[in-house]
Design a protein around this motif. Structure first.
Motif, PDB file in Angstrom:
ATOM      1  N   GLN A 183       0.835  -1.195   0.000  1.00 22.24           N
ATOM      2  CA  GLN A 183       0.000   0.000   0.000  1.00 22.24           C
ATOM      3  C   GLN A 183       0.875   1.252   0.000  1.00 22.24           C
ATOM      4  O   GLN A 183       1.781   1.364   0.820  1.00 22.24           O
ATOM      5  CB  GLN A 183      -0.931  -0.008   1.195  1.00 22.24           C
ATOM      6  N   LEU A 184       0.607   2.163  -0.913  1.00 16.47           N
ATOM      7  CA  LEU A 184       1.328   3.429  -1.037  1.00 16.47           C
ATOM      8  C   LEU A 184       2.843   3.227  -1.108  1.00 16.47           C
ATOM      9  O   LEU A 184       3.611   3.957  -0.492  1.00 16.47           O
ATOM     10  CB  LEU A 184       0.980   4.363   0.118  1.00 16.47           C
ATOM     11  N   GLN A 185       3.268   2.255  -1.856  1.00 11.89           N
ATOM     12  CA  GLN A 185       4.692   1.978  -1.983  1.00 11.89           C
ATOM     13  C   GLN A 185       5.329   2.873  -3.038  1.00 11.89           C
ATOM     14  O   GLN A 185       4.812   3.015  -4.147  1.00 11.89           O
ATOM     15  CB  GLN A 185       4.924   0.510  -2.332  1.00 11.89           C
ATOM     16  N   LEU A 186       6.451   3.463  -2.667  1.00 13.12           N
ATOM     17  CA  LEU A 186       7.204   4.331  -3.548  1.00 13.12           C
ATOM     18  C   LEU A 186       8.617   3.785  -3.696  1.00 13.12           C
ATOM     19  O   LEU A 186       9.209   3.320  -2.723  1.00 13.12           O
ATOM     20  CB  LEU A 186       7.272   5.750  -2.986  1.00 13.12           C
ATOM     21  N   VAL A 187       9.150   3.869  -4.898  1.00 13.93           N
ATOM     22  CA  VAL A 187      10.485   3.375  -5.184  1.00 13.93           C
ATOM     23  C   VAL A 187      11.275   4.455  -5.900  1.00 13.93           C
ATOM     24  O   VAL A 187      10.881   4.908  -6.975  1.00 13.93           O
ATOM     25  CB  VAL A 187      10.450   2.099  -6.034  1.00 13.93           C
ATOM     26  N   GLU A 188      12.396   4.845  -5.301  1.00 17.09           N
ATOM     27  CA  GLU A 188      13.280   5.839  -5.908  1.00 17.09           C
ATOM     28  C   GLU A 188      14.350   5.144  -6.742  1.00 17.09           C
ATOM     29  O   GLU A 188      14.780   4.034  -6.419  1.00 17.09           O
ATOM     30  CB  GLU A 188      13.972   6.693  -4.841  1.00 17.09           C
ATOM     31  N   SER A 189      14.791   5.828  -7.773  1.00 13.10           N
ATOM     32  CA  SER A 189      15.894   5.338  -8.584  1.00 13.10           C
ATOM     33  C   SER A 189      16.612   6.527  -9.204  1.00 13.10           C
ATOM     34  O   SER A 189      16.115   7.650  -9.178  1.00 13.10           O
ATOM     35  CB  SER A 189      15.405   4.376  -9.667  1.00 13.10           C
ATOM     36  N   GLY A 190      17.774   6.273  -9.761  1.00 14.65           N
ATOM     37  CA  GLY A 190      18.509   7.297 -10.470  1.00 14.65           C
ATOM     38  C   GLY A 190      19.683   7.886  -9.733  1.00 14.65           C
ATOM     39  O   GLY A 190      20.421   8.705 -10.298  1.00 14.65           O
TER      40      GLY A 190
END
Length: 120
Positions: free
Chosen positions: A1-8
């Motif tokens: 639920q409401l999972q966010l994944v950063e990259s870069g």
């Protein structure tokens, strides 16, 4: 639920550029304001930038104003942070966070972070 994944994130020389991405998993970002925060070793987490759910309102910390640009592509369920003219003091773990509608509302979800290191 409401999972966010950063990259870069990664290693970049002073004056260089990186583009961070914040992608939603399992939900749509279109109703959420997305903020970018960062935390350097031994320092408190600080807000970097935020964009409203509509994309019509953005804000930036004074330290990054004129160098960073936040944007969103709701079709891709992704928010970006374009970082130009990077400085060593930008070195930190960068996190994205979602709040409902506007940046002033409490954060509902955090990503796990992506490391940005600015060094020659």
């Amino acid at each position: 639920q409401l999972q966010l994944v950063e990259s870069g994130g990664g290693l970049v020389q002073p004056g260089g550029s990186l583009r961070l991405s914040c992608a939603a998993s399992g939900f749509t970002l279109q109703h959420y304001a997305i903020g970018w925060f960062r935390q350097a070793p031994g320092k408190e987490r600080e807000g970097v930038s935020c964009i409203s759910s509509s994309g019509g309102s953005t804000n930036y910390a004074d330290s990054v104003k004129g160098r960073f640009t936040i944007s969103r592509d709701n079709a891709k369920n992704t928010v970006y942070l374009q970082m130009n003219s990077l400085k060593p003091e930008d070195t930190a773990v960068y996190y994205c966070a979602a709040s409902y509608g506007v940046c002033s509302r409490p954060v509902a979800s955090w990503g796990q972070g992506t490391q940005v290191t600015v060094s020659s």
